[in-house]
Design a protein around this motif. Sequence first.
Motif, mmCIF file in Angstrom:
data_model
loop_
_atom_site.group_PDB
_atom_site.id
_atom_site.type_symbol
_atom_site.label_atom_id
_atom_site.label_comp_id
_atom_site.label_asym_id
_atom_site.label_seq_id
_atom_site.Cartn_x
_atom_site.Cartn_y
_atom_site.Cartn_z
ATOM 1 N N ILE A 1 0.856 -1.179 0.000
ATOM 2 C CA ILE A 1 0.000 0.000 0.000
ATOM 3 C C ILE A 1 0.897 1.235 0.000
ATOM 4 C CG2 ILE A 1 -1.766 1.301 1.255
ATOM 5 C CD1 ILE A 1 -2.680 -1.286 2.533
ATOM 6 N N TYR A 2 0.732 2.106 -0.955
ATOM 7 C CA TYR A 2 1.520 3.333 -1.030
ATOM 8 C C TYR A 2 0.719 4.471 -0.396
ATOM 9 C CZ TYR A 2 4.479 0.791 -4.306
ATOM 10 O OH TYR A 2 5.318 -0.132 -4.874
ATOM 11 N N VAL A 3 1.279 5.073 0.645
ATOM 12 C CA VAL A 3 0.576 6.146 1.338
ATOM 13 C C VAL A 3 1.537 7.292 1.615
ATOM 14 C CG1 VAL A 3 -1.122 4.618 2.410
ATOM 15 C CG2 VAL A 3 1.025 5.117 3.599
ATOM 16 N N ASP A 4 0.991 8.479 1.757
ATOM 17 C CA ASP A 4 1.770 9.645 2.131
ATOM 18 C C ASP A 4 1.602 9.986 3.606
ATOM 19 O OD1 ASP A 4 0.828 11.115 -0.979
ATOM 20 O OD2 ASP A 4 2.702 10.078 -0.494
ATOM 21 N N LYS A 5 0.467 9.573 4.179
ATOM 22 C CA LYS A 5 0.154 9.979 5.532
ATOM 23 C C LYS A 5 -0.800 8.971 6.162
ATOM 24 C CE LYS A 5 -1.559 14.158 7.930
ATOM 25 N NZ LYS A 5 -2.092 15.522 7.704
ATOM 26 N N VAL A 6 -0.499 8.613 7.416
ATOM 27 C CA VAL A 6 -1.386 7.727 8.172
ATOM 28 C C VAL A 6 -1.880 8.508 9.375
ATOM 29 C CG1 VAL A 6 -1.598 5.559 9.435
ATOM 30 C CG2 VAL A 6 -0.083 5.696 7.440
ATOM 31 N N THR A 7 -3.217 8.694 9.440
ATOM 32 C CA THR A 7 -3.811 9.535 10.485
ATOM 33 C C THR A 7 -4.688 8.696 11.395
ATOM 34 O OG1 THR A 7 -3.849 11.397 8.954
ATOM 35 C CG2 THR A 7 -5.200 11.590 10.922
ATOM 36 N N ALA B 1 -9.011 8.541 15.814
ATOM 37 C CA ALA B 1 -9.432 9.082 17.105
ATOM 38 C C ALA B 1 -9.034 10.540 17.260
ATOM 39 C CB ALA B 1 -8.826 8.261 18.238
ATOM 40 N N ASP B 2 -7.971 10.943 16.572
ATOM 41 C CA ASP B 2 -7.479 12.320 16.686
ATOM 42 C C ASP B 2 -6.720 12.651 15.412
ATOM 43 O OD1 ASP B 2 -6.362 14.748 17.281
ATOM 44 O OD2 ASP B 2 -5.580 14.168 19.242
ATOM 45 N N SER B 3 -7.256 13.513 14.620
ATOM 46 C CA SER B 3 -6.647 13.830 13.325
ATOM 47 C C SER B 3 -5.314 14.566 13.463
ATOM 48 C CB SER B 3 -7.610 14.670 12.481
ATOM 49 O OG SER B 3 -7.918 15.896 13.148
ATOM 50 N N ASP B 4 -5.029 15.067 14.685
ATOM 51 C CA ASP B 4 -3.746 15.743 14.892
ATOM 52 C C ASP B 4 -2.598 14.759 15.127
ATOM 53 O OD1 ASP B 4 -4.716 18.361 14.662
ATOM 54 O OD2 ASP B 4 -5.412 18.352 16.741
ATOM 55 N N VAL B 5 -2.935 13.493 15.275
ATOM 56 C CA VAL B 5 -1.921 12.460 15.492
ATOM 57 C C VAL B 5 -1.772 11.667 14.201
ATOM 58 C CG1 VAL B 5 -1.257 10.442 16.839
ATOM 59 C CG2 VAL B 5 -2.503 12.312 17.944
ATOM 60 N N TYR B 6 -0.574 11.724 13.611
ATOM 61 C CA TYR B 6 -0.392 11.033 12.335
ATOM 62 C C TYR B 6 1.081 10.743 12.061
ATOM 63 C CZ TYR B 6 0.594 15.809 10.698
ATOM 64 O OH TYR B 6 1.092 17.072 10.550
ATOM 65 N N ILE B 7 1.284 9.865 11.103
ATOM 66 C CA ILE B 7 2.618 9.553 10.594
ATOM 67 C C ILE B 7 2.696 10.125 9.189
ATOM 68 C CG2 ILE B 7 4.271 7.742 10.015
ATOM 69 C CD1 ILE B 7 2.824 5.915 11.986
ATOM 70 N N ASP B 8 3.645 11.010 8.983
ATOM 71 C CA ASP B 8 3.815 11.672 7.686
ATOM 72 C C ASP B 8 4.975 10.993 6.962
ATOM 73 O OD1 ASP B 8 3.885 13.319 5.535
ATOM 74 O OD2 ASP B 8 4.396 15.147 6.640
ATOM 75 N N ALA C 1 2.077 15.075 16.515
ATOM 76 C CA ALA C 1 1.012 15.090 17.517
ATOM 77 C C ALA C 1 0.710 16.536 17.871
ATOM 78 C CB ALA C 1 1.420 14.306 18.754
ATOM 79 N N ALA C 2 -0.461 16.765 18.442
ATOM 80 C CA ALA C 2 -0.860 18.119 18.807
ATOM 81 C C ALA C 2 -0.178 18.540 20.098
ATOM 82 C CB ALA C 2 -2.375 18.178 18.978
ATOM 83 N N ALA C 3 -0.146 19.842 20.342
ATOM 84 C CA ALA C 3 0.440 20.372 21.575
ATOM 85 C C ALA C 3 -0.264 19.755 22.777
ATOM 86 C CB ALA C 3 0.310 21.891 21.605
ATOM 87 N N GLY C 4 0.524 19.312 23.727
ATOM 88 C CA GLY C 4 -0.033 18.677 24.917
ATOM 89 C C GLY C 4 -0.120 17.174 24.814
ATOM 90 N N ASP C 5 -0.053 16.625 23.585
ATOM 91 C CA ASP C 5 -0.023 15.172 23.407
ATOM 92 C C ASP C 5 1.380 14.651 23.664
ATOM 93 O OD1 ASP C 5 -2.657 15.209 22.731
ATOM 94 O OD2 ASP C 5 -2.324 15.095 20.567
ATOM 95 N N LYS C 6 1.543 13.352 23.654
ATOM 96 C CA LYS C 6 2.869 12.758 23.793
ATOM 97 C C LYS C 6 2.983 11.530 22.914
ATOM 98 C CE LYS C 6 1.577 10.118 27.953
ATOM 99 N NZ LYS C 6 1.917 9.858 29.381
ATOM 100 N N ILE C 7 4.198 11.241 22.501
ATOM 101 C CA ILE C 7 4.496 10.059 21.702
ATOM 102 C C ILE C 7 5.189 9.058 22.616
ATOM 103 C CG2 ILE C 7 5.766 9.155 19.734
ATOM 104 C CD1 ILE C 7 5.436 11.908 18.415
ATOM 105 N N VAL C 8 4.609 7.899 22.805
ATOM 106 C CA VAL C 8 5.122 6.891 23.732
ATOM 107 C C VAL C 8 5.672 5.719 22.943
ATOM 108 C CG1 VAL C 8 4.561 5.343 25.643
ATOM 109 C CG2 VAL C 8 3.454 7.589 25.486
ATOM 110 N N VAL C 9 6.882 5.296 23.290
ATOM 111 C CA VAL C 9 7.476 4.092 22.723
ATOM 112 C C VAL C 9 7.379 2.984 23.770
ATOM 113 C CG1 VAL C 9 9.579 3.053 21.796
ATOM 114 C CG2 VAL C 9 9.054 5.452 21.298
ATOM 115 N N ASN C 10 6.888 1.827 23.388
ATOM 116 C CA ASN C 10 6.728 0.683 24.285
ATOM 117 C C ASN C 10 5.716 0.981 25.393
ATOM 118 O OD1 ASN C 10 7.161 -1.907 25.270
ATOM 119 N ND2 ASN C 10 9.009 -1.362 26.405
ATOM 120 N N ASP C 11 4.530 1.386 24.969
ATOM 121 C CA ASP C 11 3.491 1.767 25.922
ATOM 122 C C ASP C 11 3.031 0.594 26.791
ATOM 123 O OD1 ASP C 11 1.637 3.652 27.027
ATOM 124 O OD2 ASP C 11 0.055 2.676 25.868
ATOM 125 N N SER C 12 3.189 -0.631 26.313
ATOM 126 C CA SER C 12 2.777 -1.811 27.081
ATOM 127 C C SER C 12 3.833 -2.262 28.076
ATOM 128 C CB SER C 12 2.438 -2.969 26.134
ATOM 129 O OG SER C 12 1.354 -2.632 25.297
#
Length: 208
Positions: free
Chosen positions: A15-21, A24-31, A41-52
């Motif tokens: 699958i060829y994509v430019d952006k994955v949004t 649940a929140d359109s401000d969170v995406y992979i460009d 991510a939007a201001a106030g959000d956080k990006i967590v690695v290994n959340d589990s």
Amino acid sequence: TTTFNDGDISDVGVIYVDKVTSDADSDVYIDLGTSGINLEAAAGDKIVVNDSALDVDFNVKGDSVADLLYVDASTDRIGIGTDTPDVTLAVGEDGVGFDVKFYGTTSTKLTHWDSANDRLTITDSTKLTLGTSNDLEIYHNGANSFIDDAGTGNLKIRSGTLQISTSSASSGNVMIDSARQITLDAGSGDVYLDAEGNNIVLNSAGTT
């Protein structure tokens, strides 16, 4: 724009994509742009690695350093230049050094761990301070070296035998031994105050 409903996507090939949004929140995406991959991510959000909180390590590779940054999840340790950190934060490995610099807000004020020469360098007029109230200061001002007792109490230098020498250490020595005898070696013979403090001996022949 193509939208996929919740659920698994399988057997679709590439699958060829430019952006994955996130739906649940359109401000969170992979460009996925031409310059690389951006996590947004939007201001106030956080990006967590290994959340589990699983035993999953995180590794960032450099151009020539395989383990430029390594997070060992099983030991809760971080390595810079090593994938086997032995403390909470390890820089390099034993016998494989990496330089570290700590900069101040004033230009040229810094502390540098120089791994190639196995030494810690503190630049001129940058003070090493000890004590809660910065009571002891050690520094070099570019011309002279200073040990300043700038706070509470006295400056006490204690040793079984205390010797103060010139850089050549062949003459100009002052020594205080455990018997409280003070000796001055002027190069041609000893001058010292005996342990009782009653006699000043001018030379090794015992002239007083």
